[in-house]
Write a protein that holds these residues in place. Structure first.
Motif, mmCIF file in Angstrom:
data_model
loop_
_atom_site.group_PDB
_atom_site.id
_atom_site.type_symbol
_atom_site.label_atom_id
_atom_site.label_comp_id
_atom_site.label_asym_id
_atom_site.label_seq_id
_atom_site.Cartn_x
_atom_site.Cartn_y
_atom_site.Cartn_z
ATOM 1 N N GLU A 98 0.814 -1.208 0.000
ATOM 2 C CA GLU A 98 0.000 0.000 0.000
ATOM 3 C C GLU A 98 0.857 1.272 0.000
ATOM 4 O OE1 GLU A 98 -3.711 0.223 0.165
ATOM 5 O OE2 GLU A 98 -3.079 -1.604 -0.846
ATOM 6 N N SER A 99 2.181 1.104 -0.101
ATOM 7 C CA SER A 99 3.061 2.278 -0.035
ATOM 8 C C SER A 99 2.719 3.313 -1.094
ATOM 9 C CB SER A 99 4.521 1.843 -0.198
ATOM 10 O OG SER A 99 4.978 1.183 0.962
ATOM 11 N N TYR A 100 2.332 2.848 -2.284
ATOM 12 C CA TYR A 100 1.963 3.786 -3.335
ATOM 13 C C TYR A 100 0.779 4.631 -2.908
ATOM 14 C CZ TYR A 100 5.021 2.307 -7.162
ATOM 15 O OH TYR A 100 6.100 2.087 -7.963
ATOM 16 N N ARG A 101 -0.188 3.984 -2.236
ATOM 17 C CA ARG A 101 -1.366 4.727 -1.799
ATOM 18 C C ARG A 101 -0.996 5.746 -0.731
ATOM 19 N NH1 ARG A 101 -5.243 4.076 2.205
ATOM 20 N NH2 ARG A 101 -4.437 2.051 2.838
ATOM 21 N N TYR A 102 -0.132 5.376 0.201
ATOM 22 C CA TYR A 102 0.256 6.321 1.253
ATOM 23 C C TYR A 102 0.993 7.521 0.673
ATOM 24 C CZ TYR A 102 -0.972 2.728 4.685
ATOM 25 O OH TYR A 102 -1.638 1.805 5.442
ATOM 26 N N SER A 103 1.936 7.257 -0.242
ATOM 27 C CA SER A 103 2.660 8.387 -0.840
ATOM 28 C C SER A 103 1.722 9.231 -1.688
ATOM 29 C CB SER A 103 3.841 7.880 -1.672
ATOM 30 O OG SER A 103 3.416 7.050 -2.742
ATOM 31 N N GLY A 104 0.754 8.584 -2.333
ATOM 32 C CA GLY A 104 -0.231 9.335 -3.096
ATOM 33 C C GLY A 104 -1.087 10.230 -2.220
ATOM 34 N N ASN A 105 -1.379 9.776 -1.005
ATOM 35 C CA ASN A 105 -2.148 10.611 -0.079
ATOM 36 C C ASN A 105 -1.360 11.844 0.346
ATOM 37 O OD1 ASN A 105 -4.336 8.908 -0.181
ATOM 38 N ND2 ASN A 105 -3.894 7.872 1.748
ATOM 39 N N MET A 106 -0.055 11.678 0.486
ATOM 40 C CA MET A 106 0.788 12.838 0.786
ATOM 41 C C MET A 106 0.731 13.839 -0.367
ATOM 42 S SD MET A 106 4.096 14.126 -0.053
ATOM 43 C CE MET A 106 4.985 12.672 -0.608
ATOM 44 N N ASN A 107 0.822 13.322 -1.569
ATOM 45 C CA ASN A 107 0.728 14.153 -2.771
ATOM 46 C C ASN A 107 -0.607 14.886 -2.800
ATOM 47 O OD1 ASN A 107 0.659 15.175 -5.394
ATOM 48 N ND2 ASN A 107 0.844 13.195 -6.390
ATOM 49 N N TYR A 156 9.144 6.787 0.190
ATOM 50 C CA TYR A 156 8.570 5.458 0.072
ATOM 51 C C TYR A 156 7.447 5.513 -0.961
ATOM 52 C CZ TYR A 156 5.304 7.767 3.272
ATOM 53 O OH TYR A 156 4.440 8.665 3.850
ATOM 54 N N GLY A 157 7.031 4.355 -1.401
ATOM 55 C CA GLY A 157 5.930 4.312 -2.356
ATOM 56 C C GLY A 157 6.329 4.791 -3.736
ATOM 57 N N ASN A 158 5.518 5.627 -4.311
ATOM 58 C CA ASN A 158 5.682 6.065 -5.694
ATOM 59 C C ASN A 158 6.638 7.243 -5.776
ATOM 60 O OD1 ASN A 158 5.376 6.805 -8.371
ATOM 61 N ND2 ASN A 158 3.148 6.722 -8.364
ATOM 62 N N TRP A 159 7.707 7.079 -6.524
ATOM 63 C CA TRP A 159 8.686 8.155 -6.692
ATOM 64 C C TRP A 159 8.033 9.442 -7.195
ATOM 65 C CZ3 TRP A 159 9.531 10.884 -11.140
ATOM 66 C CH2 TRP A 159 8.944 10.375 -12.302
ATOM 67 N N TYR A 160 7.011 9.280 -8.046
ATOM 68 C CA TYR A 160 6.351 10.443 -8.656
ATOM 69 C C TYR A 160 5.818 11.391 -7.589
ATOM 70 C CZ TYR A 160 2.906 13.105 -11.355
ATOM 71 O OH TYR A 160 2.172 14.119 -11.917
ATOM 72 N N SER A 161 5.230 10.858 -6.534
ATOM 73 C CA SER A 161 4.649 11.705 -5.494
ATOM 74 C C SER A 161 5.694 12.603 -4.866
ATOM 75 C CB SER A 161 3.988 10.837 -4.421
ATOM 76 O OG SER A 161 2.904 10.098 -4.969
ATOM 77 N N TRP A 162 6.897 12.102 -4.700
ATOM 78 C CA TRP A 162 7.957 12.838 -4.006
ATOM 79 C C TRP A 162 8.702 13.805 -4.910
ATOM 80 C CZ3 TRP A 162 8.220 12.019 1.193
ATOM 81 C CH2 TRP A 162 7.546 10.896 1.677
ATOM 82 N N GLN A 163 8.821 13.452 -6.191
ATOM 83 C CA GLN A 163 9.647 14.258 -7.085
ATOM 84 C C GLN A 163 8.846 15.174 -8.018
ATOM 85 O OE1 GLN A 163 12.624 11.410 -8.894
ATOM 86 N NE2 GLN A 163 13.984 12.696 -7.671
ATOM 87 N N ILE A 164 7.585 14.862 -8.218
ATOM 88 C CA ILE A 164 6.787 15.670 -9.142
ATOM 89 C C ILE A 164 5.488 16.151 -8.491
ATOM 90 C CG2 ILE A 164 5.486 15.655 -11.308
ATOM 91 C CD1 ILE A 164 7.629 13.824 -12.481
ATOM 92 N N GLY A 165 4.630 15.235 -8.090
ATOM 93 C CA GLY A 165 3.298 15.616 -7.614
ATOM 94 C C GLY A 165 3.313 16.562 -6.430
ATOM 95 N N ALA A 166 3.947 16.123 -5.326
ATOM 96 C CA ALA A 166 3.963 16.954 -4.115
ATOM 97 C C ALA A 166 4.761 18.242 -4.298
ATOM 98 C CB ALA A 166 4.499 16.143 -2.937
ATOM 99 N N PRO A 167 5.990 18.197 -4.846
ATOM 100 C CA PRO A 167 6.728 19.460 -4.961
ATOM 101 C C PRO A 167 6.095 20.455 -5.914
ATOM 102 C CG PRO A 167 7.949 17.658 -5.993
ATOM 103 C CD PRO A 167 6.833 17.033 -5.211
ATOM 104 N N GLN A 168 5.449 19.997 -6.989
ATOM 105 C CA GLN A 168 4.770 20.955 -7.867
ATOM 106 C C GLN A 168 3.675 21.694 -7.110
ATOM 107 O OE1 GLN A 168 3.352 19.253 -11.546
ATOM 108 N NE2 GLN A 168 5.386 19.257 -12.476
ATOM 109 N N ALA A 169 2.845 20.938 -6.380
ATOM 110 C CA ALA A 169 1.768 21.583 -5.620
ATOM 111 C C ALA A 169 2.333 22.479 -4.527
ATOM 112 C CB ALA A 169 0.855 20.514 -5.023
#
Length: 805
Positions: A98-107, A156-169
């Motif tokens: 579920e790591s992808y889901r958790y990182s996605g929630n952060m995003n 953890y989880g999806n790299w996208y959340s940490w490098q693109i999704g969250a920092p863009q927002a």
């Protein structure tokens, strides 16, 4: 009369001075560059030039205010979450699936803060400049930084959340709230971005730093540089865009034939390609006139691609699902039931907005052509008008409204013709009042893409799926809950083994490519011969499939259909989504069939069929066809683990050829007539001389339509078909014109031919134009063409024009 809210008015709420996006000259002095870039970015992400009291903006702003109010009211900072429904604390980041889901929630948590910041800045919200909202945004930023997104954290989880999704927002919020953020807190946020998106993220054009992902990373670096007054960061972002521009010959990026690939093997013009186009438009506009303007001459390739790569896949405002990868499975969300369902139209509208924005950086002629294209797509999108799109961003909404209201722009019609994209095994075709698209798979292009629990049953979308739409009808065919309710073994146009497949069969991220290399075709730009050597996914199924795209017809042939799976094999002639009511009349050989559900029949010796309001189907010489009306239940959660569980029901009318269990060398032949009336379908079926099937075997497939001067042959092996002889495998189509000329279009879909000889037993007086690959030509009573090395042509069509004898 309401006075339109000026950019200066609403941007002043968020601090800074508003800035026109005029891109022609250097817009500001060096001492003010970073402040001006911040103001420009605010304009780009908030929109400009609209009246907040006028529709559609008034309703959109009110909706944003309602959403922001709900987010603010439900925010409850706690260890591991900022909102109770978005827990991001991963209890076991090394093993938890579920790591992808958790990182996605952060995003998503950062995305909600961005929504709140927009509500704070924009007019007509009810929260504009609200001090309590400002404090809530600052508290949310602090909480996410201290709790999860900081330099001491390991992702953890999806790299996208940490490098693109969250920092863009995050960076968008920092721009919007710049003057409301203490300097030390801003520095901390930027340090977190530096930790998760270091300069090394763009050091190599490989892995997750290619194509659309690279553009997204550059956006992060550019905004981080602007906010931190780092000229080096902005320069790095600009320079790191350059590898995106040149054509590629493998892997991710734009190809010379107009293909766009992401994730190495997935045709992605309509999803990742949309992100890339939109991101480049934003960055070109942000940096225009500054010390870091994007001046790489290769950016012209992107401008060329608007008409070469994106426009062919846009039809009346929608972007075709065959180039949207796993995004086709993103419908209603389980985590956010109030989110609007995605579909092909809602994916297409942002591309229209991105084209308008990109046009500001292009030449005046390009900008004018693109605005005319966009206006035409908007006017013809009756199913889902772009200005009523509930999820289109406010800036894109303003851009499209500007095009609609621009009296100097005249809408242009969809251009008729054919486009082949051999580098991604796709084709598009436009006839009078209709459009079609074909999805195939080969040794370089995946059967389908799954990943992140998405698109779990897209197994057969690359097995020759033939999509089609009308000009003013059937444009919701794949939009209205098609993917969660359609039988995934009966996608229109496909030949499939009924062998049961597991969800996600074949592996994630486009891992499943068939060992087949004869996939492609030849076109003169108007008509085409296209073929696929089909090998089934996790199946013994093999088949040869051909499509001949003509003015009002697609001729579909199949041969050599062989399988030993121990299951039935079917070719689906059609599977029309008739919506919740399913009221279309169905006629076979002049007899109207029952309209109730469920209903099924075996149509023995059927010559033609017609679906009211859709089109006609002709079976040369008669065929045994199974037909059924069924009401199918499904939910988005069945094809996407993050989808809503709400049960949907849609009515379908399906026609298919049952090849039996474990067929050996089975075949089929039928004609698709999009938009045809029953009378025209009957007439075509009665005209025994209109079409000649020259061959339909495992070795060659070909047809001739004398009235059109058309001959098309797919040579799976060298040989003779009708008046054509080929020395080796190739695709050939010939179009003879009334003016005494003809075009011979030839391709090597396998990319292996170092030489090829084609003989046409037709009197030819002279060759009037030829490509550089043509090594020799002999004219007279017979034409013999000798081609040299075709391995470098990448399956592209070689066109030879001749004067007939």
């Amino acid at each position: 009369m309401t006075t339109p809210w000026s950019r200066r008015g609403f941007l002043t709420v968020c601090s800074g001075t508003a800035l026109s996006l005029g891109l022609g000259t250097r817009a500001f002095a060096a001492s003010d560059e970073f402040a001006t870039l911040r103001a420009r970015w605010r304009t780009l992400i908030l929109g400009e030039g609209f009246d907040p009291a006028a529709e559609p903006f008034r309703s959109r702003l009110a909706d944003l205010g309602t959403t922001a109010g709900r987010y603010r009211a439900s925010m409850a900072p706690a260890a591991g979450s900022l909102w109770p429904d978005l827990v991001y604390a991963d209890p076991d980041p090394d093993t938890d699936q579920e790591s992808y889901r958790y990182s996605g929630n952060m995003n998503t948590s950062y995305t909600r803060l961005s929504t709140l910041a927009q509500a704070y800045c924009l007019p007509g919200i009810g929260l504009t400049g609200d001090a309590d909202l400002r404090d809530a945004i600052r508290a949310g930023l602090d909480h996410l930084h201290d709790d999860v997104y900081h330099p001491d954290r390991t992702r953890y989880g999806n790299w996208y959340s940490w490098q693109i999704g969250a920092p863009q927002a995050l960076l968008d919020v920092c721009v919007l709230m710049y003057d409301a953020l203490p300097a030390d807190r801003l520095a901390g946020y930027l340090a977190a971005v530096d930790h998760f998106v270091p300069d090394s993220a763009v050091a190599s054009y490989s892995g997750t730093s290619t194509g659309a992902n690279r553009v997204d990373l550059c956006r992060v670096l550019a905004l981080r540089g602007v906010l931190g007054a780092s000229a080096a960061k902005v320069a790095l972002a600009r320079d790191a865009l350059s590898p995106v521009f040149p054509y590629v010959t493998s892997g991710d990026g734009l190809y010379a034939d107009g293909s766009f690939i992401q994730h190495t093997t997935v045709p992605y013009t309509g999803s990742y390609g949309s992100v890339m186009l939109g991101g480049l438009g934003l960055l070109f506009a942000l940096l225009a006139g500054s010390s870091w303007e994007v001046t790489d001459p290769d950016r012209q390739i992107v401008f060329d691609a608007v008409e070469h790569a994106w426009a062919p896949f846009i039809h009346n405002g929608l972007v075709m699902d065959g180039v949207a990868g796993r995004a086709i499975s993103r419908g209603l969300s389980a985590a956010d039931p109030q989110r609007i369902q995605q579909d092909d139209h809602l994916r297409g509208h942002p591309i229209l907005g991105a084209i308008v924005l990109l046009g500001q950086a292009a030449s005046a002629a390009e900008n004018a052509r693109w605005r005319a294209l966009v206006k035409g797509w908007m006017q013809r999108d009756h199913y889902s008008p772009p200005l009523a799109d509930p999820v289109l961003s406010l800036p894109h909404l303003a851009r499209l409204k500007g095009v609609q209201d621009d009296g100097s722009v005249t809408a242009v019609a969809e251009p008729a013709g054919h486009r082949l994209f051999p580098s991604m095994a796709r084709a598009t075709h436009r006839g009078p009042g209709w459009a079609a698209a074909l999805s195939m798979a080969d040794k370089r292009i995946t059967h389908y893409e799954t990943g992140n629990g998405e698109n779990l049953r897209g197994w057969h979308t690359g097995a020759g799926m033939l999509y089609w739409w009308g000009d003013t009808f059937a444009n919701g065919q794949y939009s209205d809950a098609f993917w969660p309710t359609v039988d995934p073994y009966r996608l229109p146009g496909t030949t499939v083994s009924r062998k049961a497949l597991a969800d996600g069969a074949g592996g994630d991220w486009g891992a499943s490519m068939p060992d087949a290399d004869w996939v492609g075709g030849a076109t003169d730009g108007h008509r085409a011969a296209v073929g696929q050597h089909l090998k089934g996914l996790q199946s013994t199924l093999v088949a040869k499939k051909s499509w001949f795209f003509l003015d009002d017809t697609v001729v579909c042939l199949g041969a050599g259909i062989t399988c030993t799976d121990g299951t039935a094999v079917e070719t689906t002639v059609e599977n029309r989504n008739l919506g919740p009511t399913g009221g279309a009349p169905f006629t076979v050989d002049g007899t109207v069939r029952p309209a109730g559900y469920p209903w099924s029949a075996t149509l023995t010796g059927a010559k033609w069929a017609h679906i009211g309001g859709h089109g006609g189907y002709v079976f040369p010489g008669g065929a045994t066809v199974r037909a059924l009306r069924d009401a199918r239940d499904g939910s988005w959660s069945t094809i996407n683990r993050g989808g809503a569980t709400t049960v949907l029901n849609r009515k379908y009318l399906t026609m298919y050829v049952d090849h039996g269990t474990d067929p050996a060398n089975a075949s089929y032949a039928y004609l698709l007539l999009p938009g045809a009336t029953a009378a025209r379908t009957r007439a075509r079926a009665a005209d025994a001389h209109w079409l000649t099937v020259l061959a339909n075997t495992d070795n060659q497939q070909g047809v001739a339509v004398t009235s059109l001067g058309f001959t098309g042959v797919n040579f799976w092996f060298g040989g003779t078909v009708g008046t054509l002889t080929a020395s080796d495998p190739c695709s050939v189509m010939i179009s003879e014109d009334d003016d005494g000329t003809a075009v011979i279009a030839v391709s090597d879909p396998m990319g292996r031919r170092t030489s090829l000889t084609l003989t046409w037993r037709r009197a030819v007086a002279a060759v009037t134009s030829a490509p550089g690959t043509l090594a020799s030509a002999t004219t007279g009573a017979t034409l013999t063409l000798g081609f040299g090395d075709l391995t470098g042509a990448a399956g592209a069509t070689q066109r030879v024009t001749v004067r007939l004898g």
